[in-house]
Design an enzyme around this catalytic site. Structure first.
Site, PDB file in Angstrom:
ATOM      1  CG  ASN A 274      16.380  94.874 -10.675  1.00  0.00           C
ATOM      2  OD1 ASN A 274      17.247  94.636 -11.510  1.00  0.00           O
ATOM      3  ND2 ASN A 274      15.129  95.127 -10.994  1.00  0.00           N
TER       4      ASN A 274
ATOM      5  CD  GLU B 111      14.156  94.932 -18.539  1.00  0.00           C
ATOM      6  OE1 GLU B 111      13.450  95.524 -17.684  1.00  0.00           O
ATOM      7  OE2 GLU B 111      14.935  94.004 -18.261  1.00  0.00           O
TER       8      GLU B 111
ATOM      9  CB  CYS C 251      12.038  97.063 -14.894  1.00  0.00           C
ATOM     10  SG  CYS C 251      12.167  95.359 -15.402  1.00  0.00           S
TER      11      CYS C 251
HETATM   12  O1  G3H Z   1      13.632  94.622 -13.205  1.00  0.00           O
HETATM   13  C1  G3H Z   1      13.377  94.140 -14.304  1.00  0.00           C
HETATM   14  C2  G3H Z   1      13.229  92.694 -14.452  1.00  0.00           C
HETATM   15  O2  G3H Z   1      13.424  92.301 -15.780  1.00  0.00           O
HETATM   16  C3  G3H Z   1      11.890  92.225 -13.937  1.00  0.00           C
HETATM   17  O3  G3H Z   1      11.860  90.858 -13.856  1.00  0.00           O
HETATM   18  O4  G3H Z   1       9.400  90.545 -13.659  1.00  0.00           O
HETATM   19  O5  G3H Z   1      11.001  88.697 -13.171  1.00  0.00           O
HETATM   20  O6  G3H Z   1      10.807  90.637 -11.627  1.00  0.00           O
HETATM   21  P1  G3H Z   1      10.699  90.139 -13.023  1.00  0.00           P
END
Ligand code: G3H
Length: 477
Positions: free
Chosen positions: A156, A252, A286
């Site tokens: 993503n 993570e 996430c």
């Molecule tokens: O998908 C997991 C990422 O660490 C979320 O990052 O909050 O900048 O979208 P973000």
């Protein structure tokens, strides 16, 4: 003709001796956009060997010199912004503007990492502060690199979350084996092209692509990997943690971030934060808001606001800047649809949505969701938000904490004391007060507890996690 992307070994682009490649399908063009190498275990061994050789000299390289390479990398990424953003868009179906932002965010991340690393210093301790200790004994504690870091990035944020591992690893004096998500590998190749242009010494970063079934466990269990930084799904992360040897891990993983809305909240603001928190990039984050826990007596009002906003969301192609885009693959869409079907069958009310075209799921709001429905607990990684009505803050806290996940939570209220009372009882890495759940700004600590992960990221935390303390004791006469 389809581009055949090579893997990166000891500063050179190579085809795998396996003769095999993996096709990368665009989630919205519905066609193969390129092929990446399915490398062999022997090639993994080679990559790790080269990394170790290069790391020895790199650990001796002056910090200021390491900084020069990494600043150059950040510049090269920005120079390649359009090309990389186009690749991200095609490969993982992220809107063009968001993809462009991801590249800039990555350059900013690298620059901040350089500066943070340049400003990290050790400490010294006097012996005589402990009973019987001598003033002539002085301990000097410094951070030293761990060796070769395995960096595994998700689809993503194929560029940003890869650099969020590679940059701190390098500044801290480590070498890196970078394994991008299969869908995200071409974006990974592009960002390493930028690093190659920066002239980084060969062997320090090797990009390995391949089938998880062939090289996944092999990498994780490899004796010569000294630390693993992984971002991805919870199942893979839990599996990885059982396979890894006695080395530090930073994981993570998934989340089920609740947005808790109290009666006294600014409902309009809460609704707009929830919408952008839940639906950006079709919820494939996430940190997306993945459930709303709202006080009963304001629920109807909030649901009406959410409905109005959801119905405004653009749906379609990432090339048209739609917020809601096709999910990464058909299996992902099947899973989300399964959650919706289960909830509807058990009595949830579809406020809006529940429409699907292949892997494009329309944004869906489900009201009157109850604890017996899978969507109350499972992470959809798609554009569906369950609304669970609660009678008290205590009930909201109890449901929030019943989740197996513990990444972030949002609390919406105008009462700061109430906000803290709730935040203090929520079992997550972070709690956002009156704001959507999100990782950034990227220098903030980013922590998942329970099945959301272990260890901490965020620029300083990542630098710390990729080094260890080493103590040298001076015994003066
Ligand atoms: O998908 C997991 C990422 O660490 C979320 O990052 O909050 O900048 O979208 P973000």
């Amino acid at each position: 003709t389809l581009s055949n992307y090579e893997y990166y070994l000891n500063g050179e682009w190579k085809e795998s001796k396996s003769g095999e490649t993996i096709e990368i399908h665009s989630p919205y063009l519905h066609e193969v956009i390129g092929k990446v190498q399915a490398i062999t275990k022997e090639e993994v061994d080679e990559a790790i060997r080269f990394a170790h050789e290069a790391q020895k000299e790199w650990a001796e390289t002056l910090l200021q010199q390491r900084a020069v390479y990494l600043y150059k990398w950040a510049d090269e990424l920005v120079n390649m912004q359009e090309e990389i953003a186009e690749t991200i868009m095609k490969e993982v179906g992220k809107g063009r503007k968001d993809a462009q932002k991801e590249v800039v965010r990555t350059a900013d991340f690298i620059r901040y990492t350089i500066e943070e690393a340049l400003h990290m210093h050790g400490e010294s301790m006097r012996g005589d502060s402990f009973p019987g200790g001598a003033a002539s004994k002085v301990a000097i504690t410094q951070r030293v690199p761990l060796g070769v870091i395995l960096a595994v990035a998700p689809f993503n944020y194929p560029v940003n979350l890869a650099a969020a591992k590679i940059a701190p690893a390098l500044m801290a004096g480590n070498a890196v084996i970078f394994k991008p998500a299969t869908q995200g590998s071409i974006s990974g190749v592009k960002m390493i092209e930028a690093l190659d242009k920066a002239g980084l010494p060969k062997g320090l970063v090797n990009l390995v692509t391949g089938r998880g079934s062939v090289i996944g466990d092999y990498l994780v269990e490899h004796e010569d990997i000294n630390m693993i930084s992984f971002t991805g799904g919870t199942n893979t992360g839990v599996h990885l943690a059982t396979k890894a040897k006695m080395i530090p891990l930073v994981l993570e993983l998934g989340g089920k971030d609740p947005g808790i809305v109290c009666e006294d909240a600014d409902l309009k603001e809460a609704a707009s934060q929830i919408i952008s928190g839940a639906f950006s990039y079709s919820g494939q984050r996430c940190t997306a808001i993945k459930r709303v826990l709202v006080h009963d007596n304001i629920a109807d009002e909030l649901v009406a606001m959410l409905k109005a906003e959801v119905e405004e969301l653009s749906v379609g192609s990432p090339e048209k800047e739609s917020t809601i885009v096709p999910l990464i693959d058909d299996a992902a869409a099947d899973f989300v649809q399964g959650l919706i079907d289960d909830a509807v069958q058990k009595g949830a009310i579809v406020v809006t949505g529940n429409k699907r075209e292949r892997n494009l799921i329309y944004p869906t709001l489900l009201d009157h969701v109850t604890e017996n429905m899978d969507v109350a607990w499972e992470e959809p990684f798609g554009p569906v938000v369950p609304i669970i009505r609660v009678k008290s803050d205590e009930e909201a806290i109890q449901i929030a904490n019943k989740s197996e996940y513990g990444l972030q939570a949002s609390v919406f209220t105008k009462d700061i004391n109430r906000a803290f009372a709730i935040a203090n009882k929520i079992d997550t890495g972070s709690v956002q007060i009156n704001g959507r759940t999100e990782r950034g700004p990227d220098h903030f600590p980013f922590i998942g507890v329970k099945k959301s992960g272990m260890g901490a990221q965020g620029i300083r935390k990542s630098l710390e996690s990729m080094t260890r303390e080493k103590v040298t004791v001076l015994n003066l006469s």
